[in-house]
Enzyme design. Structure first.
Site, PDB file in Angstrom:
ATOM      1  N   HIS A   1      -9.543   1.290   4.990  1.00  0.00           N
ATOM      2  CA  HIS A   1      -8.057   1.222   5.535  1.00  0.00           C
ATOM      3  C   HIS A   1      -8.114   2.469   6.926  1.00  0.00           C
ATOM      4  O   HIS A   1      -9.143   3.180   6.756  1.00  0.00           O
ATOM      5  CB  HIS A   1      -7.083   1.760   4.698  1.00  0.00           C
ATOM      6  CG  HIS A   1      -5.546   1.808   5.192  1.00  0.00           C
ATOM      7  ND1 HIS A   1      -5.561   2.778   6.076  1.00  0.00           N
ATOM      8  CD2 HIS A   1      -4.825   1.071   5.322  1.00  0.00           C
ATOM      9  CE1 HIS A   1      -4.026   2.407   6.737  1.00  0.00           C
ATOM     10  NE2 HIS A   1      -3.572   1.337   5.817  1.00  0.00           N
TER      11      HIS A   1
ATOM     12  N   ASN B   1       0.720  -1.196  -0.094  1.00  0.00           N
ATOM     13  CA  ASN B   1      -0.023  -0.061  -0.177  1.00  0.00           C
ATOM     14  C   ASN B   1       0.899   1.175   0.137  1.00  0.00           C
ATOM     15  O   ASN B   1       1.449   1.525   0.880  1.00  0.00           O
ATOM     16  CB  ASN B   1      -0.979  -0.193   1.349  1.00  0.00           C
ATOM     17  CG  ASN B   1      -1.562   1.222   1.510  1.00  0.00           C
ATOM     18  OD1 ASN B   1      -1.612   1.976   0.405  1.00  0.00           O
ATOM     19  ND2 ASN B   1      -2.239   1.265   2.439  1.00  0.00           N
TER      20      ASN B   1
ATOM     21  N   GLY C   1       2.820   2.078  10.770  1.00  0.00           N
ATOM     22  CA  GLY C   1       4.083   3.211  10.573  1.00  0.00           C
ATOM     23  C   GLY C   1       4.789   3.447  11.616  1.00  0.00           C
ATOM     24  O   GLY C   1       5.440   4.438  12.034  1.00  0.00           O
TER      25      GLY C   1
ATOM     26  N   SER D   1       3.719  -2.360  10.178  1.00  0.00           N
ATOM     27  CA  SER D   1       4.969  -2.411  10.376  1.00  0.00           C
ATOM     28  C   SER D   1       5.760  -3.720  10.008  1.00  0.00           C
ATOM     29  O   SER D   1       6.478  -4.345  10.586  1.00  0.00           O
ATOM     30  CB  SER D   1       5.446  -2.063  11.789  1.00  0.00           C
ATOM     31  OG  SER D   1       4.927  -0.975  12.062  1.00  0.00           O
TER      32      SER D   1
ATOM     33  N   GLY E   1       2.970  -1.304   3.933  1.00  0.00           N
ATOM     34  CA  GLY E   1       2.897   0.287   3.864  1.00  0.00           C
ATOM     35  C   GLY E   1       4.322   0.747   3.453  1.00  0.00           C
ATOM     36  O   GLY E   1       4.853   0.305   2.418  1.00  0.00           O
ATOM     37  N   GLY E   2       5.118   1.197   4.266  1.00  0.00           N
ATOM     38  CA  GLY E   2       6.395   1.960   4.331  1.00  0.00           C
ATOM     39  C   GLY E   2       7.346   0.972   3.599  1.00  0.00           C
ATOM     40  O   GLY E   2       8.119   1.268   2.603  1.00  0.00           O
TER      41      GLY E   2
ATOM     42  N   GLU F   1      -6.618   4.725   7.910  1.00  0.00           N
ATOM     43  CA  GLU F   1      -6.411   6.089   7.981  1.00  0.00           C
ATOM     44  C   GLU F   1      -7.618   6.921   6.986  1.00  0.00           C
ATOM     45  O   GLU F   1      -7.911   7.905   7.212  1.00  0.00           O
ATOM     46  CB  GLU F   1      -5.025   6.142   6.829  1.00  0.00           C
ATOM     47  CG  GLU F   1      -3.925   5.804   7.609  1.00  0.00           C
ATOM     48  CD  GLU F   1      -2.598   5.348   6.772  1.00  0.00           C
ATOM     49  OE1 GLU F   1      -2.640   5.574   5.716  1.00  0.00           O
ATOM     50  OE2 GLU F   1      -1.658   4.941   7.370  1.00  0.00           O
TER      51      GLU F   1
ATOM     52  N   GLU G   1      -5.283  -4.998  10.736  1.00  0.00           N
ATOM     53  CA  GLU G   1      -4.122  -4.001  10.899  1.00  0.00           C
ATOM     54  C   GLU G   1      -4.328  -3.260  11.991  1.00  0.00           C
ATOM     55  O   GLU G   1      -5.175  -2.205  12.167  1.00  0.00           O
ATOM     56  CB  GLU G   1      -4.160  -3.095   9.715  1.00  0.00           C
ATOM     57  CG  GLU G   1      -3.955  -3.692   8.233  1.00  0.00           C
ATOM     58  CD  GLU G   1      -3.085  -2.637   7.245  1.00  0.00           C
ATOM     59  OE1 GLU G   1      -2.158  -2.591   6.886  1.00  0.00           O
ATOM     60  OE2 GLU G   1      -4.064  -1.613   7.160  1.00  0.00           O
TER      61      GLU G   1
ATOM     62  N   LYS H   1       0.155   4.217  -0.167  1.00  0.00           N
ATOM     63  CA  LYS H   1      -0.679   5.644   0.107  1.00  0.00           C
ATOM     64  C   LYS H   1      -0.376   6.699  -0.709  1.00  0.00           C
ATOM     65  O   LYS H   1      -0.149   6.467  -1.937  1.00  0.00           O
ATOM     66  CB  LYS H   1       0.013   5.719   1.857  1.00  0.00           C
ATOM     67  CG  LYS H   1      -0.301   4.368   2.409  1.00  0.00           C
ATOM     68  CD  LYS H   1       0.129   4.636   4.023  1.00  0.00           C
ATOM     69  CE  LYS H   1       0.100   3.035   4.730  1.00  0.00           C
ATOM     70  NZ  LYS H   1       0.168   3.215   6.207  1.00  0.00           N
TER      71      LYS H   1
HETATM   72  P1  PGA Z   1       3.073   0.247   7.625  1.00  0.00           P
HETATM   73  O1  PGA Z   1       1.649   0.352   6.798  1.00  0.00           O
HETATM   74  O2  PGA Z   1       3.708  -1.264   6.914  1.00  0.00           O
HETATM   75  O3  PGA Z   1       3.885   1.310   6.935  1.00  0.00           O
HETATM   76  O4  PGA Z   1       3.120   0.080   9.074  1.00  0.00           O
HETATM   77  C1  PGA Z   1       0.905  -0.493   6.787  1.00  0.00           C
HETATM   78  C2  PGA Z   1      -0.560  -0.125   6.347  1.00  0.00           C
HETATM   79  O5  PGA Z   1      -1.173   0.889   6.495  1.00  0.00           O
HETATM   80  O6  PGA Z   1      -1.001  -0.825   5.327  1.00  0.00           O
END
Ligand code: PGA
Length: 250
Positions: free
Chosen positions: A96, A11, A172, A211, A232-233, A98, A166, A13
């Site tokens: 998600h 993802n 993050g 993470s 994500g990251g 967010e 999640e 983002k």
């Molecule tokens: P992250 O994000 O791997 O950066 O923690 C995961 C996500 O929000 O899907």
């Protein structure tokens, strides 16, 4: 019902520019050269890159990060599932945390979005997860299972939906639940899916997200009922993302 096919989805983002297609190409190269991975691999870039990524992708699947509930109309700034399908993407993340936090999206709206994704014959990746306060209050399972029940639309079948667990506090932050905690939540989600879909519920992929990185992927991906990752990251750099895919190259 067979075990679900695992999925490692990135993802991105609100990250990525036209030059980011180099990252996709690098990843494709690593997948082509590496040991075959026993999972599907997906990247969900921002809308601006969907069509070019879908065009350039060879083995990597392409997904979007959200959609509107309507097909078209007076919704300035929104994108429909039909448009996403037209771009060549095959999946859409919905709900998600967010989106739930920044845009006040309820599980009811998430279910409406997922229904539209299914109607378009795309796969919704439905996200659920508790906040840190909810975890500290011992409400993790209540919150997560309520979200699972309320976010999966009537139109869903075991064949056309993916769930992503999640924990909001793990996104993050570099923090992750213990494998035992992940196992408990995924087992509870599995049970809820089996209650809803019967035996077929065993075939629904339940991803873990929050993470995930190369150094913890193998441990997290080996937890029972974890059928992949939403990353994500660590999905932004091909080398890191490929290191996570390694968990499925054993
Ligand atoms: P992250 O994000 O791997 O950066 O923690 C995961 C996500 O929000 O899907």
């Amino acid at each position: 019902m067979a075990k679900p096919r695992s999925l490692v989805a990135g993802n991105w983002k609100m990250n990525g520019f036209s030059e980011s297609s180099a990252e996709l190409n690098t990843l494709e190269g690593m997948i082509a050269k590496g040991k075959p991975a026993n999972c599907d691999v997906m990247i969900c870039p921002p809308y601006t890159l969907l069509a070019s990524f879908a065009e350039a992708a060879k083995t990597v699947l392409v997904g979007a990060q959200d959609c509107h509930t309507d097909d078209s109309g007076a919704h300035t700034g929104d994108i429909s599932a039909a448009m996403i399908k037209d771009s060549g993407a095959t999946a859409i993340i919905v709900g998600h945390s967010e989106r739930r936090a920044d845009h006040g999206e309820s599980s009811k709206l998430v279910a409406e979005k997922a229904a539209k994704v299914i109607e378009m014959k795309l796969t919704p990746i439905i996200c659920v997860g508790e906040t840190e306060d909810e975890r500290d209050a011992g409400k993790t399972l209540d919150i997560v299972l309520d979200q699972v029940k309320a976010s999966i639309p009537m139109q869903a079948t075991a064949a056309n939906v993916v769930i992503a667990y999640e924990p909001v506090w793990a996104i993050g932050t570099g923090r992750t639940p213990t494998p035992a905690d992940v196992q408990d939540v995924h087992a509870a989600i599995r049970k809820t899916l089996e209650t809803r879909f019967g035996e077929a519920g065993k075939g629904i992929a339940i991803l873990y997200g929050g993470s995930v990185k190369p150094s913890n992927a193998s441990e997290l991906m080996s937890v029972p009922n974890v059928n992949g990752a939403l990353v994500g990251g660590a999905s932004l750099k091909a080398t890191d993302f490929n290191g996570i895919i390694d968990a499925y190259r054993k």
